[in-house]
Design an enzyme around this catalytic site. Structure first.
Site, short mmCIF file in Angstrom:
data_model
loop_
_atom_site.label_atom_id
_atom_site.label_comp_id
_atom_site.label_asym_id
_atom_site.label_seq_id
_atom_site.Cartn_x
_atom_site.Cartn_y
_atom_site.Cartn_z
N ASN A 8 0.86 -1.18 0.00
CA ASN A 8 0.00 0.00 0.00
C ASN A 8 0.90 1.24 0.00
O ASN A 8 1.46 1.60 1.02
CB ASN A 8 -0.89 -0.04 1.25
N LYS A 10 0.03 4.26 -0.41
CA LYS A 10 -0.64 5.46 0.12
C LYS A 10 -0.40 6.65 -0.82
O LYS A 10 -0.34 6.45 -2.04
CB LYS A 10 -0.17 5.73 1.55
N HIS A 88 -9.49 1.10 4.98
CA HIS A 88 -8.21 1.35 5.66
C HIS A 88 -8.45 2.34 6.80
O HIS A 88 -9.26 3.26 6.67
CB HIS A 88 -7.18 1.91 4.67
N GLU A 90 -6.89 4.80 7.80
CA GLU A 90 -6.69 6.22 7.45
C GLU A 90 -7.92 6.80 6.76
O GLU A 90 -8.14 8.01 6.81
CB GLU A 90 -5.42 6.36 6.58
N GLU A 154 -5.31 -5.02 10.95
CA GLU A 154 -4.33 -3.95 11.12
C GLU A 154 -4.64 -3.16 12.38
O GLU A 154 -5.44 -2.20 12.34
CB GLU A 154 -4.37 -2.99 9.92
N GLY A 160 2.51 2.31 10.98
CA GLY A 160 3.50 3.37 10.86
C GLY A 160 4.23 3.72 12.15
O GLY A 160 4.86 4.77 12.25
N SER A 190 3.40 -2.02 10.50
CA SER A 190 4.84 -2.08 10.77
C SER A 190 5.50 -3.41 10.36
O SER A 190 6.42 -3.88 11.03
CB SER A 190 5.14 -1.76 12.23
#
Ligand code: PGA
Length: 224
Positions: A8, A10, A88, A90, A154, A160, A190
């Protein structure tokens, strides 16, 4: 069996940087089933170089066409990619509810896209309770579509941050998710060249963010 190694990217890499990466990738042998999720703008170029079945979009809208400025439909994605990431964290953080995600999952599977549906708790939240609600609400009415759905576990606190759950915690979460929904389950958060091999042993694949941007570090994961 091959594992899924999903990258991904991003909001990273220009069109030319994306092309350069996948050209290099095409030349090397990787053991696993690699899928690249570039930005929307780079996706057609990436898809021209890799096969469609190794490409995905990072999101999709749920309508097929119409007056939806800035949105991209599942049918448009299907022209250049076989996969899509839905839910996701985010995007959830920007207000995407389980109800919206459910519409996206249904529209994408109807268009023939394979969906990587992301679930996971925030720091301090009860993992089982959060994941269960996200699956029940987000994947409502899709039991006949399990062939189209892959779940990525996740934990938001692991994305991150360089922090990952213990191996047995990931194993337990994967087992729990499979007890709720019968599909392949990936881990994300991660993942890097050092921990990928161990993580890949206990799930069906990994969803990689930052470590997928650098060619050598991604190659190490893809070969794990
Ligand atoms: P990360 O991101 O690998 O940088 O933690 C994973 C993700 O957001 O899917």
């Amino acid at each position: 069996m091959d594992k899924i190694v999903a990258a991904n990217w991003k909001m990273n890499k220009s069109i030319s940087q994306s092309e350069k990466f996948v050209r290099k990738l095409k030349k090397v042998d990787v053991r696993n089933n690699v899928i690249i999720f570039p930005s929307f703008i780079a996706l057609p170029a990436v898809s021209q170089i890799l096969e469609k079945e190794r490409c995905g979009a990072q999101d999709s809208f749920y309508e097929s066409s119409g007056a939806h400025t800035g949105e991209v439909s599942p049918e448009m994605i299907k022209e250049v990619a076989d996969y899509v990431i839905i839910g996701h964290s985010e995007r959830r953080a920007k207000g995407e509810t389980n109800e919206i995600l459910n519409k996206k999952v249904k529209a994408c599977s109807a268009a023939g896209l394979k969906i990587i549906f992301c679930v996971g708790e925030k720091e301090g939240e009860d993992s089982h309770a959060v994941v269960k609600k996200q699956i029940i609400e987000g994947l409502k009415g899709t039991d006949a579509l399990t062939d189209f759905v892959i779940i990525a576990y996740e934990p938001v606190w692991a994305i991150g941050t360089g922090k990952t759950p213990e191996t047995d915690e990931i194993m337990e979460a994967v087992k729990y998710i499979k007890s709720l929904y019968s599909c392949e389950v990936l881990y994300g958060g991660s993942v890097n060249g050092e921990n990928a091999e161990e993580i890949l042993k206990i799930c069906d694949g990994v969803l990689v963010g930052s470590a997928s941007l650098d060619f050598q570090s991604f190659l190490k994961i893809a070969r794990s």
